[in-house]
Scaffold this motif. Structure first.
Motif, PDB file in Angstrom:
ATOM      1  N   GLY A  97       0.815  -1.208   0.000  1.00 39.74           N
ATOM      2  CA  GLY A  97       0.000   0.000   0.000  1.00 39.74           C
ATOM      3  C   GLY A  97       0.849   1.259   0.000  1.00 39.74           C
ATOM      4  N   CYS A  98       2.072   1.159   0.442  1.00 44.02           N
ATOM      5  CA  CYS A  98       2.957   2.311   0.565  1.00 44.02           C
ATOM      6  C   CYS A  98       3.550   2.733  -0.774  1.00 44.02           C
ATOM      7  CB  CYS A  98       4.080   1.979   1.554  1.00 44.02           C
ATOM      8  SG  CYS A  98       5.156   3.357   1.924  1.00 44.02           S
ATOM      9  N   ARG A  99       3.664   1.824  -1.711  1.00 43.19           N
ATOM     10  CA  ARG A  99       4.339   2.123  -2.976  1.00 43.19           C
ATOM     11  C   ARG A  99       3.749   3.343  -3.687  1.00 43.19           C
ATOM     12  NH1 ARG A  99       4.782  -3.975  -4.414  1.00 43.19           N
ATOM     13  NH2 ARG A  99       6.781  -4.421  -3.452  1.00 43.19           N
ATOM     14  N   ALA A 100       2.457   3.521  -3.635  1.00 42.52           N
ATOM     15  CA  ALA A 100       1.816   4.631  -4.345  1.00 42.52           C
ATOM     16  C   ALA A 100       1.920   5.941  -3.569  1.00 42.52           C
ATOM     17  CB  ALA A 100       0.357   4.298  -4.614  1.00 42.52           C
ATOM     18  N   THR A 101       2.019   5.876  -2.256  1.00 52.45           N
ATOM     19  CA  THR A 101       1.958   7.103  -1.462  1.00 52.45           C
ATOM     20  C   THR A 101       3.250   7.459  -0.743  1.00 52.45           C
ATOM     21  OG1 THR A 101       1.120   5.848   0.423  1.00 52.45           O
ATOM     22  CG2 THR A 101      -0.511   6.838  -1.046  1.00 52.45           C
ATOM     23  N   CYS A 102       4.148   6.503  -0.532  1.00 52.16           N
ATOM     24  CA  CYS A 102       5.367   6.769   0.226  1.00 52.16           C
ATOM     25  C   CYS A 102       6.452   7.352  -0.665  1.00 52.16           C
ATOM     26  CB  CYS A 102       5.887   5.492   0.880  1.00 52.16           C
ATOM     27  SG  CYS A 102       4.804   4.901   2.180  1.00 52.16           S
ATOM     28  N   THR A 103       7.305   8.129  -0.064  1.00 54.09           N
ATOM     29  CA  THR A 103       8.434   8.720  -0.764  1.00 54.09           C
ATOM     30  C   THR A 103       9.676   8.538   0.094  1.00 54.09           C
ATOM     31  OG1 THR A 103       9.368  10.787  -1.600  1.00 54.09           O
ATOM     32  CG2 THR A 103       7.812  10.977   0.206  1.00 54.09           C
ATOM     33  N   PRO A 104      10.850   8.424  -0.524  1.00 56.81           N
ATOM     34  CA  PRO A 104      12.057   8.276   0.278  1.00 56.81           C
ATOM     35  C   PRO A 104      12.457   9.577   0.988  1.00 56.81           C
ATOM     36  CG  PRO A 104      12.603   8.324  -2.047  1.00 56.81           C
ATOM     37  CD  PRO A 104      11.116   8.306  -1.942  1.00 56.81           C
ATOM     38  N   LEU A 105      11.834  10.687   0.614  1.00 63.92           N
ATOM     39  CA  LEU A 105      12.153  11.970   1.236  1.00 63.92           C
ATOM     40  C   LEU A 105      11.221  12.263   2.401  1.00 63.92           C
ATOM     41  CD1 LEU A 105      12.606  14.106  -2.001  1.00 63.92           C
ATOM     42  CD2 LEU A 105      14.383  13.073  -0.598  1.00 63.92           C
ATOM     43  N   PRO A 106      11.709  12.932   3.422  1.00 60.29           N
ATOM     44  CA  PRO A 106      10.826  13.328   4.522  1.00 60.29           C
ATOM     45  C   PRO A 106       9.870  14.427   4.048  1.00 60.29           C
ATOM     46  CG  PRO A 106      13.049  14.145   4.880  1.00 60.29           C
ATOM     47  CD  PRO A 106      13.091  13.299   3.664  1.00 60.29           C
ATOM     48  N   GLU A 107       8.815  14.663   4.816  1.00 63.12           N
ATOM     49  CA  GLU A 107       7.842  15.688   4.434  1.00 63.12           C
ATOM     50  C   GLU A 107       8.463  17.074   4.378  1.00 63.12           C
ATOM     51  OE1 GLU A 107       4.186  15.723   6.588  1.00 63.12           O
ATOM     52  OE2 GLU A 107       4.014  13.545   6.505  1.00 63.12           O
ATOM     53  N   ASP A 108       9.369  17.371   5.293  1.00 64.62           N
ATOM     54  CA  ASP A 108      10.002  18.683   5.351  1.00 64.62           C
ATOM     55  C   ASP A 108      11.517  18.500   5.294  1.00 64.62           C
ATOM     56  OD1 ASP A 108      10.341  21.402   5.627  1.00 64.62           O
ATOM     57  OD2 ASP A 108      10.154  21.370   7.808  1.00 64.62           O
ATOM     58  N   PRO A 109      12.082  18.243   4.093  1.00 65.63           N
ATOM     59  CA  PRO A 109      13.521  17.967   4.024  1.00 65.63           C
ATOM     60  C   PRO A 109      14.362  19.198   4.332  1.00 65.63           C
ATOM     61  CG  PRO A 109      12.611  18.108   1.825  1.00 65.63           C
ATOM     62  CD  PRO A 109      11.460  18.208   2.779  1.00 65.63           C
ATOM     63  N   VAL A 110      15.501  18.961   4.950  1.00 67.54           N
ATOM     64  CA  VAL A 110      16.452  20.026   5.260  1.00 67.54           C
ATOM     65  C   VAL A 110      17.490  20.048   4.144  1.00 67.54           C
ATOM     66  CG1 VAL A 110      18.168  20.802   6.922  1.00 67.54           C
ATOM     67  CG2 VAL A 110      16.101  19.669   7.713  1.00 67.54           C
ATOM     68  N   PRO A 111      17.830  21.229   3.608  1.00 66.28           N
ATOM     69  CA  PRO A 111      18.843  21.270   2.545  1.00 66.28           C
ATOM     70  C   PRO A 111      20.180  20.722   3.026  1.00 66.28           C
ATOM     71  CG  PRO A 111      17.814  23.427   2.850  1.00 66.28           C
ATOM     72  CD  PRO A 111      17.319  22.540   3.944  1.00 66.28           C
ATOM     73  N   GLY A 112      20.878  20.076   2.140  1.00 65.38           N
ATOM     74  CA  GLY A 112      22.189  19.526   2.482  1.00 65.38           C
ATOM     75  C   GLY A 112      23.241  20.621   2.524  1.00 65.38           C
ATOM     76  N   MET A 113      24.298  20.376   3.238  1.00 65.67           N
ATOM     77  CA  MET A 113      25.396  21.316   3.313  1.00 65.67           C
ATOM     78  C   MET A 113      26.649  20.633   2.796  1.00 65.67           C
ATOM     79  SD  MET A 113      25.031  23.135   6.953  1.00 65.67           S
ATOM     80  CE  MET A 113      23.458  23.479   7.656  1.00 65.67           C
ATOM     81  N   ALA A 114      27.385  21.325   1.971  1.00 70.28           N
ATOM     82  CA  ALA A 114      28.635  20.777   1.434  1.00 70.28           C
ATOM     83  C   ALA A 114      29.805  21.585   1.980  1.00 70.28           C
ATOM     84  CB  ALA A 114      28.621  20.849  -0.080  1.00 70.28           C
ATOM     85  N   TYR A 115      30.923  20.927   2.125  1.00 67.83           N
ATOM     86  CA  TYR A 115      32.132  21.598   2.574  1.00 67.83           C
ATOM     87  C   TYR A 115      33.144  21.534   1.447  1.00 67.83           C
ATOM     88  CZ  TYR A 115      36.641  22.325   4.738  1.00 67.83           C
ATOM     89  OH  TYR A 115      37.900  22.783   5.025  1.00 67.83           O
ATOM     90  N   VAL A 116      33.561  22.679   0.982  1.00 71.27           N
ATOM     91  CA  VAL A 116      34.584  22.757  -0.058  1.00 71.27           C
ATOM     92  C   VAL A 116      35.692  23.654   0.465  1.00 71.27           C
ATOM     93  CG1 VAL A 116      35.079  23.394  -2.437  1.00 71.27           C
ATOM     94  CG2 VAL A 116      32.814  22.521  -1.834  1.00 71.27           C
ATOM     95  N   PRO A 117      36.860  23.097   0.738  1.00 71.59           N
ATOM     96  CA  PRO A 117      37.939  23.918   1.292  1.00 71.59           C
ATOM     97  C   PRO A 117      38.461  24.906   0.245  1.00 71.59           C
ATOM     98  CG  PRO A 117      38.735  21.723   0.822  1.00 71.59           C
ATOM     99  CD  PRO A 117      37.262  21.712   0.568  1.00 71.59           C
ATOM    100  N   PHE A 118      38.971  26.022   0.701  1.00 71.22           N
ATOM    101  CA  PHE A 118      39.581  26.989  -0.191  1.00 71.22           C
ATOM    102  C   PHE A 118      40.849  26.389  -0.776  1.00 71.22           C
ATOM    103  CE2 PHE A 118      37.166  29.897   2.516  1.00 71.22           C
ATOM    104  CZ  PHE A 118      36.557  30.674   1.541  1.00 71.22           C
ATOM    105  N   GLN A 119      41.044  26.613  -2.063  1.00 72.82           N
ATOM    106  CA  GLN A 119      42.254  26.111  -2.706  1.00 72.82           C
ATOM    107  C   GLN A 119      43.416  27.036  -2.391  1.00 72.82           C
ATOM    108  OE1 GLN A 119      41.893  25.490  -6.907  1.00 72.82           O
ATOM    109  NE2 GLN A 119      44.095  25.508  -7.205  1.00 72.82           N
ATOM    110  N   GLN A 120      44.516  26.458  -1.993  1.00 75.52           N
ATOM    111  CA  GLN A 120      45.713  27.230  -1.728  1.00 75.52           C
ATOM    112  C   GLN A 120      46.496  27.395  -3.030  1.00 75.52           C
ATOM    113  OE1 GLN A 120      46.292  28.489   1.387  1.00 75.52           O
ATOM    114  NE2 GLN A 120      44.300  27.615   1.851  1.00 75.52           N
ATOM    115  N   TRP A 121      46.952  28.610  -3.306  1.00 72.62           N
ATOM    116  CA  TRP A 121      47.737  28.846  -4.509  1.00 72.62           C
ATOM    117  C   TRP A 121      49.063  28.112  -4.391  1.00 72.62           C
ATOM    118  CZ3 TRP A 121      46.183  31.003  -8.946  1.00 72.62           C
ATOM    119  CH2 TRP A 121      47.154  31.248  -9.917  1.00 72.62           C
ATOM    120  N   SER A 122      49.426  27.399  -5.426  1.00 75.42           N
ATOM    121  CA  SER A 122      50.684  26.655  -5.419  1.00 75.42           C
ATOM    122  C   SER A 122      51.289  26.735  -6.814  1.00 75.42           C
ATOM    123  CB  SER A 122      50.430  25.211  -5.006  1.00 75.42           C
ATOM    124  OG  SER A 122      49.551  24.584  -5.922  1.00 75.42           O
TER     125      SER A 122
END
Length: 65
Positions: free
Chosen positions: A10-35
């Motif tokens: 019964g869930c296949r038609a109505t369920c979703t892998p996402l929560p009802e109120d998803p929180v945006p993801g955060m990414a970490y990208v370090p600053f590139q050092q000049w070399s």
């Protein structure tokens, strides 16, 4: 066990892998050092100006080109 199977069917038609109120993801990208940098012709050939970013793709077998 039968209740679980019925619930899943019964869930296949109505369920979703996402929560009802998803929180945006955060990414970490370090600053590139000049070399050190490649010469322009080498940079164009390798696709990057910086040797530290030169990560060649060896293909499926892991063999250098």
């Amino acid at each position: 066990m039968a209740d679980e199977n019925t619930m899943l069917r019964g869930c296949r038609a109505t369920c979703t892998p996402l929560p009802e109120d998803p929180v945006p993801g955060m990414a970490y990208v370090p600053f590139q050092q000049w070399s050190e940098t490649y010469e322009p012709a080498r940079a164009l050939d390798d696709g990057t100006l910086f040797p530290v970013l030169n990560k060649p793709f060896y293909g499926r077998r892991g063999e250098p080109r």
